[in-house]
Write a protein that holds these residues in place. Structure first.
Motif, short mmCIF file in Angstrom:
data_model
loop_
_atom_site.label_atom_id
_atom_site.label_comp_id
_atom_site.label_asym_id
_atom_site.label_seq_id
_atom_site.Cartn_x
_atom_site.Cartn_y
_atom_site.Cartn_z
N GLU A 215 7.50 10.21 -28.79
CA GLU A 215 8.25 11.17 -27.79
C GLU A 215 8.57 12.38 -28.24
O GLU A 215 8.31 13.03 -28.96
CB GLU A 215 10.04 10.03 -27.71
CG GLU A 215 10.12 8.53 -27.59
CD GLU A 215 10.94 7.89 -27.27
OE1 GLU A 215 11.31 7.01 -26.42
OE2 GLU A 215 11.96 8.73 -27.82
N TRP B 131 14.23 12.85 -23.76
CA TRP B 131 12.94 12.54 -25.00
C TRP B 131 11.98 10.95 -24.34
O TRP B 131 12.82 10.57 -23.20
CB TRP B 131 13.19 11.44 -25.58
CG TRP B 131 13.81 12.41 -27.17
CD1 TRP B 131 15.05 12.24 -27.57
CD2 TRP B 131 13.23 12.77 -27.91
NE1 TRP B 131 15.72 13.12 -28.45
CE2 TRP B 131 14.77 13.39 -29.08
CE3 TRP B 131 12.25 13.47 -28.23
CZ2 TRP B 131 14.26 14.50 -30.10
CZ3 TRP B 131 12.04 14.25 -29.80
CH2 TRP B 131 12.68 14.72 -30.88
N LYS C 103 8.64 8.91 -23.25
CA LYS C 103 7.49 8.38 -24.16
C LYS C 103 6.11 9.98 -23.82
O LYS C 103 5.41 9.83 -23.20
CB LYS C 103 6.93 7.77 -23.30
CG LYS C 103 8.56 5.82 -23.28
CD LYS C 103 8.45 5.99 -25.09
CE LYS C 103 9.97 4.59 -24.68
NZ LYS C 103 10.07 4.77 -25.87
N TYR C 104 5.72 9.68 -24.93
CA TYR C 104 4.60 10.61 -24.83
C TYR C 104 2.95 10.37 -23.82
O TYR C 104 2.98 10.87 -23.01
CB TYR C 104 2.88 10.75 -26.49
CG TYR C 104 2.23 11.45 -26.47
CD1 TYR C 104 2.96 12.81 -26.94
CD2 TYR C 104 1.55 11.11 -26.57
CE1 TYR C 104 1.32 13.29 -26.47
CE2 TYR C 104 0.00 12.00 -26.60
CZ TYR C 104 0.41 13.27 -26.51
OH TYR C 104 -0.95 13.66 -26.37
#
Length: 443
Positions: free
Chosen positions: A335, A381, A383-384
């Motif tokens: 994240e 945050w 999720k990447y």
């Protein structure tokens, strides 16, 4: 007959209303490939009550100011700020459907085309504003927030110490959060990149001040940034990038990462600093390598400066990265900590804006932003893979302390090479040296 998911989620009443309306009502079809959120009221920040998938058909029960009510709730017909971007398409009574069945690859390509179309229209509107001499308006009363990064660091430290939730985490050094409406400007819809630039400058100035370097200004204004770049033309500007036009100083002309890099290299508003800026595109599949770069950047041995990212429509600041022990699929998941300046509701007008009290009482995570991310909150945050799932990204960041090799970044060609820590086909974990697993929480 297939029932839209948003209708079926509404229960028996919604389904009965749906079938009764279909007998003679106007039909609409979802033509937005990424799907639509159904709202409880005809307002962009109204409660979410369901979703429509691409190709779902609904029947109009009511139509108000660009919104359509159907059995599941309300949906906007077109984008509120970008003319010509359709979410729902009215069906001809003799027409069965305007959507087509697509494979996963075809749907991804279609989403990319819609994204590009939206980008082109946004840029067109921006150019019109500049051409019309749309002058910057004053009257913003909000203040940049200090301390929010420390709040996230403390929260993450507790999770790491508790065990089983966060495996690793890294953050940039302290910086204030700049966002829409920070005084004295009213910059909604055009000022996001300026706010990201202010965050990068604040991060660097704090580091330099701590090291005894004389800081020239406590916080640069938007017009000062424009003037500084315009005065320098193409000097210190990345090759192939357009300079800021002198005649557009004082207007709502958009800013971009190459201009941020030029400004901070020049030392016009603060001591000069080494800047890196480059561009990545989805077709080159560089995102795993970008994630490896961010992990090392925010590690204790990295520069640990704030990173500005811009998808050519929205600009953000990335201030950290973490690895969860178990993500949505039960596997470790990355994240990124996103500071999103596009706040449009949730803060009282004429107030000082966001405060740390908003974090202690949780209201900071209910703020609404105009960006594609559908979840509330301006600092969070994400999720990447979810965040970086865009066609194109421009990226820039200051390098205050060059303590690890960056030879794997080819900044002349704006592409990312294989990092030296991995051979082709080798997993990039662990990103921190296993012999020295110090995390970046220890400044």
């Amino acid at each position: 007959m297939e029932i839209p998911a948003g209708v079926s989620q509404g229960g028996r009443k919604a389904m009965v209303e749906h079938f009764l309306a279909r007998m003679d009502g106007v039909q609409w079809e979802c033509v937005w490939y990424d799907g639509l959120i159904v709202r409880a009221k005809p307002e962009s920040d109204a409660a979410e009550v369901g979703e429509l998938d691409y190709g779902d058909r609904v029947t109009e029960l009511e139509k108000v100011a660009g919104w359509v009510r159907h059995a599941a709730g309300w949906n906007r017909i077109e984008h509120a700020e970008i003319p010509g971007i359709e979410f729902l398409k009215e069906l001809d009574p003799n027409q069965n459907s305007v959507s087509v069945t697509l494979s996963y690859e075809e749907q991804r390509a279609a989403m990319a085309r819609q994204e590009q179309e939206m980008l082109e229209k946004v840029l067109e509107e921006s150019r019109k504003c500049a051409a019309d001499g749309n002058q910057i308006k004053l009257g913003g009363t909000f203040e940049p927030l200090d301390g929010v990064l420390d709040w996230f660091i403390d929260q993450t430290r507790e999770l790491i110490q508790a065990g089983g939730i966060v495996r690793e985490a890294g953050f940039c050094s302290p910086t204030r959060f700049f966002y829409y409406g920070c005084g004295p400007y009213k910059d909604q819809s055009w000022g996001c990149a300026y706010r990201a630039t202010q965050m990068l400058m604040d991060c660097v100035q704090r580091r330099q001040s701590a090291e005894g370097v004389t800081v020239m200004t406590a916080g640069a204004g938007i017009e000062e940034m424009q003037q500084a770049c315009a005065d320098r033309g193409t000097h210190l500007l990345t090759a192939g990038c357009k300079p800021f036009p002198l005649q557009e100083v004082g207007t709502t002309k958009w800013f971009e990462p190459p201009l941020t890099a030029q400004l901070m290299r020049s030392g016009a508003l603060s001591p000069p600093v080494l800047m890196m800026d480059f561009e990545i595109r989805r077709e080159n599949q560089p995102f795993q390598k970008l994630r490896a770069f961010l992990s090392r950047h925010f590690s204790k041995s990295g520069p640990r400066t704030a990173v500005m990212v811009d998808d050519a429509m929205f600009a953000y600041t990335i201030c950290g990265i973490r690895l969860l022990e178990s993500g949505t699929e039960g596997l470790p998941e990355w994240e990124v900590l996103v500071f999103d300046p596009h706040i449009i509701s949730g803060l009282e007008a004429e107030s000082t804006g966001l405060t740390m009290e908003h974090y202690t009482n949780g209201t900071a995570f209910e703020l609404k932003c105009t960006t594609p991310d559908k979840s509330p909150g301006a600092t969070k945050w994400v999720k990447y893979k979810q965040f970086f799932d865009r066609t194109r990204w421009m990226i820039c960041f200051p390098v205050v302390e060059m303590v690890w090799s960056m030879e794997w970044l080819d900044f002349q060609k704006f592409s990312i090479r294989d990092p030296p820590i991995a051979t082709p086909g080798e997993d990039l974990e662990p990103l921190w040296n296993p012999k020295d697993r110090r995390n970046a929480l220890e400044f």
